[in-house]
Design a protein around this motif. Structure first.
Motif, PDB file in Angstrom:
ATOM      1  N   THR A  26      25.465   3.794  10.767  1.00  0.00           N
ATOM      2  CA  THR A  26      24.953   4.427   9.555  1.00  0.00           C
ATOM      3  C   THR A  26      23.554   3.901   9.263  1.00  0.00           C
ATOM      4  N   LEU A  27      22.667   4.810   8.905  1.00  0.00           N
ATOM      5  CA  LEU A  27      21.300   4.432   8.541  1.00  0.00           C
ATOM      6  C   LEU A  27      21.095   4.648   7.053  1.00  0.00           C
ATOM      7  N   LYS A  28      20.706   3.584   6.372  1.00  0.00           N
ATOM      8  CA  LYS A  28      20.413   3.699   4.942  1.00  0.00           C
ATOM      9  C   LYS A  28      18.915   3.531   4.730  1.00  0.00           C
ATOM     10  N   LEU A  29      18.389   4.325   3.834  1.00  0.00           N
ATOM     11  CA  LEU A  29      16.941   4.384   3.634  1.00  0.00           C
ATOM     12  C   LEU A  29      16.612   4.219   2.152  1.00  0.00           C
ATOM     13  N   HIS A  30      15.488   3.549   1.910  1.00  0.00           N
ATOM     14  CA  HIS A  30      15.062   3.365   0.529  1.00  0.00           C
ATOM     15  C   HIS A  30      13.564   3.088   0.513  1.00  0.00           C
ATOM     16  N   SER A  31      13.001   3.027  -0.672  1.00  0.00           N
ATOM     17  CA  SER A  31      11.601   2.622  -0.787  1.00  0.00           C
ATOM     18  C   SER A  31      11.481   1.552  -1.859  1.00  0.00           C
ATOM     19  N   MET A  32      10.661   0.559  -1.589  1.00  0.00           N
ATOM     20  CA  MET A  32      10.487  -0.558  -2.510  1.00  0.00           C
ATOM     21  C   MET A  32       9.152  -0.480  -3.238  1.00  0.00           C
ATOM     22  N   GLY A  33       8.466   0.646  -3.119  1.00  0.00           N
ATOM     23  CA  GLY A  33       7.207   0.782  -3.847  1.00  0.00           C
ATOM     24  C   GLY A  33       6.105  -0.113  -3.312  1.00  0.00           C
ATOM     25  N   ASP A  34       5.047  -0.233  -4.078  1.00  0.00           N
ATOM     26  CA  ASP A  34       3.938  -1.093  -3.655  1.00  0.00           C
ATOM     27  C   ASP A  34       3.426  -1.892  -4.847  1.00  0.00           C
ATOM     28  N   GLY A  35       2.284  -2.514  -4.679  1.00  0.00           N
ATOM     29  CA  GLY A  35       1.741  -3.346  -5.739  1.00  0.00           C
ATOM     30  C   GLY A  35       1.485  -2.580  -7.023  1.00  0.00           C
ATOM     31  N   VAL A  36       1.340  -1.279  -6.907  1.00  0.00           N
ATOM     32  CA  VAL A  36       1.073  -0.465  -8.093  1.00  0.00           C
ATOM     33  C   VAL A  36       2.345  -0.230  -8.905  1.00  0.00           C
ATOM     34  N   CYS A  37       3.413   0.182  -8.234  1.00  0.00           N
ATOM     35  CA  CYS A  37       4.606   0.579  -8.979  1.00  0.00           C
ATOM     36  C   CYS A  37       5.738  -0.446  -8.977  1.00  0.00           C
ATOM     37  N   LYS A  38       5.736  -1.397  -8.022  1.00  0.00           N
ATOM     38  CA  LYS A  38       6.845  -2.339  -7.948  1.00  0.00           C
ATOM     39  C   LYS A  38       6.977  -3.193  -9.209  1.00  0.00           C
ATOM     40  N   PRO A  39       5.856  -3.797  -9.699  1.00  0.00           N
ATOM     41  CA  PRO A  39       5.992  -4.649 -10.892  1.00  0.00           C
ATOM     42  C   PRO A  39       6.556  -3.890 -12.078  1.00  0.00           C
ATOM     43  N   GLY A  40       6.119  -2.666 -12.268  1.00  0.00           N
ATOM     44  CA  GLY A  40       6.594  -1.864 -13.391  1.00  0.00           C
ATOM     45  C   GLY A  40       8.086  -1.600 -13.290  1.00  0.00           C
ATOM     46  N   TYR A  41       8.530  -1.278 -12.071  1.00  0.00           N
ATOM     47  CA  TYR A  41       9.950  -0.980 -11.906  1.00  0.00           C
ATOM     48  C   TYR A  41      10.798  -2.237 -12.100  1.00  0.00           C
TER      49      TYR A  41
ATOM     50  N   CYS B  54       3.241   6.280  -3.352  1.00  0.00           N
ATOM     51  CA  CYS B  54       4.473   5.848  -2.712  1.00  0.00           C
ATOM     52  C   CYS B  54       5.473   6.995  -2.618  1.00  0.00           C
ATOM     53  N   ALA B  55       5.504   7.816  -3.637  1.00  0.00           N
ATOM     54  CA  ALA B  55       6.422   8.951  -3.622  1.00  0.00           C
ATOM     55  C   ALA B  55       6.046   9.918  -2.505  1.00  0.00           C
ATOM     56  N   ALA B  56       4.741  10.164  -2.354  1.00  0.00           N
ATOM     57  CA  ALA B  56       4.284  11.067  -1.303  1.00  0.00           C
ATOM     58  C   ALA B  56       4.592  10.487   0.076  1.00  0.00           C
ATOM     59  N   HIS B  57       4.385   9.163   0.200  1.00  0.00           N
ATOM     60  CA  HIS B  57       4.670   8.478   1.467  1.00  0.00           C
ATOM     61  C   HIS B  57       6.149   8.623   1.824  1.00  0.00           C
ATOM     62  N   PHE B  58       6.988   8.380   0.853  1.00  0.00           N
ATOM     63  CA  PHE B  58       8.426   8.426   1.095  1.00  0.00           C
ATOM     64  C   PHE B  58       8.871   9.842   1.457  1.00  0.00           C
ATOM     65  N   ALA B  59       8.284  10.821   0.777  1.00  0.00           N
ATOM     66  CA  ALA B  59       8.641  12.208   1.063  1.00  0.00           C
ATOM     67  C   ALA B  59       8.280  12.563   2.509  1.00  0.00           C
ATOM     68  N   ARG B  60       7.143  12.043   2.943  1.00  0.00           N
ATOM     69  CA  ARG B  60       6.718  12.345   4.299  1.00  0.00           C
ATOM     70  C   ARG B  60       7.609  11.645   5.325  1.00  0.00           C
ATOM     71  N   VAL B  61       8.033  10.431   5.007  1.00  0.00           N
ATOM     72  CA  VAL B  61       8.957   9.729   5.893  1.00  0.00           C
ATOM     73  C   VAL B  61      10.245  10.535   6.030  1.00  0.00           C
ATOM     74  N   ARG B  62      10.752  10.999   4.892  1.00  0.00           N
ATOM     75  CA  ARG B  62      12.006  11.754   4.913  1.00  0.00           C
ATOM     76  C   ARG B  62      11.876  13.036   5.726  1.00  0.00           C
ATOM     77  N   SER B  63      10.788  13.749   5.496  1.00  0.00           N
ATOM     78  CA  SER B  63      10.663  15.025   6.220  1.00  0.00           C
ATOM     79  C   SER B  63      10.489  14.770   7.714  1.00  0.00           C
ATOM     80  N   GLY B  64       9.845  13.666   8.048  1.00  0.00           N
ATOM     81  CA  GLY B  64       9.675  13.328   9.466  1.00  0.00           C
ATOM     82  C   GLY B  64      11.004  13.026  10.133  1.00  0.00           C
ATOM     83  N   LEU B  65      11.816  12.232   9.446  1.00  0.00           N
ATOM     84  CA  LEU B  65      13.125  11.900  10.006  1.00  0.00           C
ATOM     85  C   LEU B  65      13.992  13.149  10.102  1.00  0.00           C
ATOM     86  N   ASP B  66      13.908  13.982   9.087  1.00  0.00           N
ATOM     87  CA  ASP B  66      14.669  15.230   9.118  1.00  0.00           C
ATOM     88  C   ASP B  66      14.260  16.073  10.331  1.00  0.00           C
TER      89      ASP B  66
END
Length: 440
Positions: free
Chosen positions: A172-187, A243-255
RNA sequence: GUGGGCGUAGCUCAGUUGGUUAGAGCGCCAGGUUGUGGUCCUGGAGGUCGGGGGUUCGAGACCCCUCGCUCACCCCA
């Protein structure tokens, strides 16, 4: 066990036992054949994707891990083998594979993109159990330079393809995103506030420590923490636009590549360095709690932490021991020991065995022989155990007539006798599929 | 770091309420087979019963300590 060592009376209380340290293991033949095969497969796969073998020392200055990974992480803070060497320098045994590669990048400043693969032992001082050892071995790749989401896709799919190539199906492959210096602290602040409101509902361990690392609470397996965080804010809902755009592109690539994954909002990996894409492979065939067979992610800040130029990076590490356990559980990737072409039996006590094995090996065949002048029967038993396909017999008769007898051990067929000068040619003919020496 | 289970031949394991020289299967070695393995038969070698201390007339068995293995927590590959 084999006590062996004799200690003088009244001397050191416990003689040094001849055994591996706790949690560390020898890998003996023929089990080691599977290791070789797994590593060879990996080398072939990632080599064909442009990754080059990179060998780094087992020992690093402890600072490489303290700074690169972070003292806050469990592995570095509590489990790392650290010691002062004879020069008074604080050294550490590698607990994971990424930091040394990042260090090498900083030290040698290769031209990015720099794609490295490795196979290396890792050391963690923890209590051993099923699938968990103080020394284990990881296969991994690291790609430094590009921040391109397509690189994330490449790295994740390489691991995916590797497991598939071994014949593992229950992965099983599980995927997630941890954000970056811009959004991680806020989250993290948002999650922290959420947890603070319901701290009394958390498990005892996190009731007191949830402020240290709010992310870790998401990963907690207790029913209390699970329930309390069921509708906690999700990182994916709070990623910055980039980060959201990056993650979306990762997902579409894997798909697009047909790599199946599930989004896991609780996937929080153990090292502090992760940014953006994180992923984990686990084997459903492993009953044990230690079912993670590989994991990795992006670490866009680590090279800078180690004193290099701002350089994004992504990679993964796979545990060889756990992969082998998963293969066992699924009955996948059987590896048969490579059989010898020939085994030389020589009962004359002369030089025939020495010369014949040398001649065969020179001609490119694999060959072994018996030593210590044992009986014909004993030498044949040794030949049988070796798995050799052919036995070359030199007894008094052959020695006298300058011949060698060839006998098939694994295939049907009769024994033949040929002149010494023709032995290599006869073996060459015999080892051709379906062939037999002197066959018409 | 914490907790449970377990340590008897190379391996997998028996060993009855503590009672003479500790067993089996497999493996190994040798012989049966005056040259030939994988099947079969016979025999042999191999164990300070993890280590130390204690209880007892007597401990592989019971008690304590210790080391190790193992499973789980924690964490991770």
């Amino acid at each position: 066990m084999t006590a062996g060592s004799s200690s003088a009376p009244g001397q050191s209380p416990a003689p040094a036992p001849a055994r591996t340290p706790k949690g560390m293991h020898d890998v003996l033949w023929p089990e080691s054949a599977r290791w070789e095969a797994v590593v060879a497969r990996f080398a072939d796969l990632v080599g064909s994707a442009g990754y080059g073998l990179t060998v780094t020392p087992i020992l690093e200055h402890a600072g490489v891990f303290l700074r690169g990974i972070g003292e806050g992480s469990e592995v570095v803070g509590k489990e790392m083998y650290v010691f002062e060497d004879r020069d008074g320098q604080l050294m550490a045994l590698r607990p994971e594979g990424t930091a040394p590669i990042a260090r090498a990048f900083v030290q040698h400043h290769p031209v990015p993109p720099w794609k490295a693969w490795y196979v290396a032992p890792s050391f963690r001082h923890e209590n051993p159990q099923q699938g968990r050892y103080r020394q284990h071995h990881q296969l991994g790749v690291e790609a430094l330079g590009p921040s391109d989401a397509d690189l994330d896709v490449e790295v994740v799919s390489l691991a995916h393809d590797f497991f598939a190539g071994l014949g593992l199906r229950e992965v099983t492959l599980k995927l997630h995103s941890m954000g970056d210096g811009v959004c991680k602290p806020g989250y993290v602040a948002l999650l922290g506030a959420f947890l603070a409101e319901r701290a009394d509902q958390l498990c005892p361990a996190h009731r007191a420590r949830h402020l240290e690392n709010p992310l870790r609470v998401l990963d907690c397996k207790t029913s209390e923490c699970r329930a309390a965080t069921a509708d906690a804010p999700r990182f994916l809902d709070h990623l910055c636009d980039a980060c959201a755009a990056h993650f979306a592109r990762v997902r579409s690539g894997l798909d697009a590549l047909g790599v199946v994954y599930t989004i896991d909002h609780r996937l929080v990996r153990g090292f502090d360095y992760y940014t953006r894409t994180t992923f984990e492979f686990s084997s459903d065939a492993l009953g044990s709690a230690q079912n993670g067979i590989g994991g990795g992610g992006r670490y866009d800040g680590m090279v800078e932490l180690l004193g290099g130029p701002p350089t994004p990076g992504i990679g993964f590490g796979l545990g060889i021991e756990r992969i082998l356990l998963a293969c066992d559980a699924e009955g996948a990737f059987p590896v048969d020991p490579t059989p010898l072409d020939a085994f030389v039996v020589d009962t004359t006590g002369g030089t025939a065995a020495r010369d014949l094995t040398a001649a065969l090996r020179d001609a490119g065949f694999s060959a072994d022989r018996a030593f210590d002048d044992r009986s014909m029967k004993a030498q044949f038993k040794a030949a049988d155990r070796s798995g050799a396909r052919w036995v070359l017999v030199v007894g008094p008769d052959e020695a006298a007539s300058g011949t060698v007898s060839l006998r098939p051990l694994r295939d049907a067929g009769d024994q033949r006798t040929v002149p010494v000068a023709d032995v290599v040619a006869a073996v060459r003919a015999a080892t051709r599929p379906g062939a037999f020496p002197d066959a018409p």
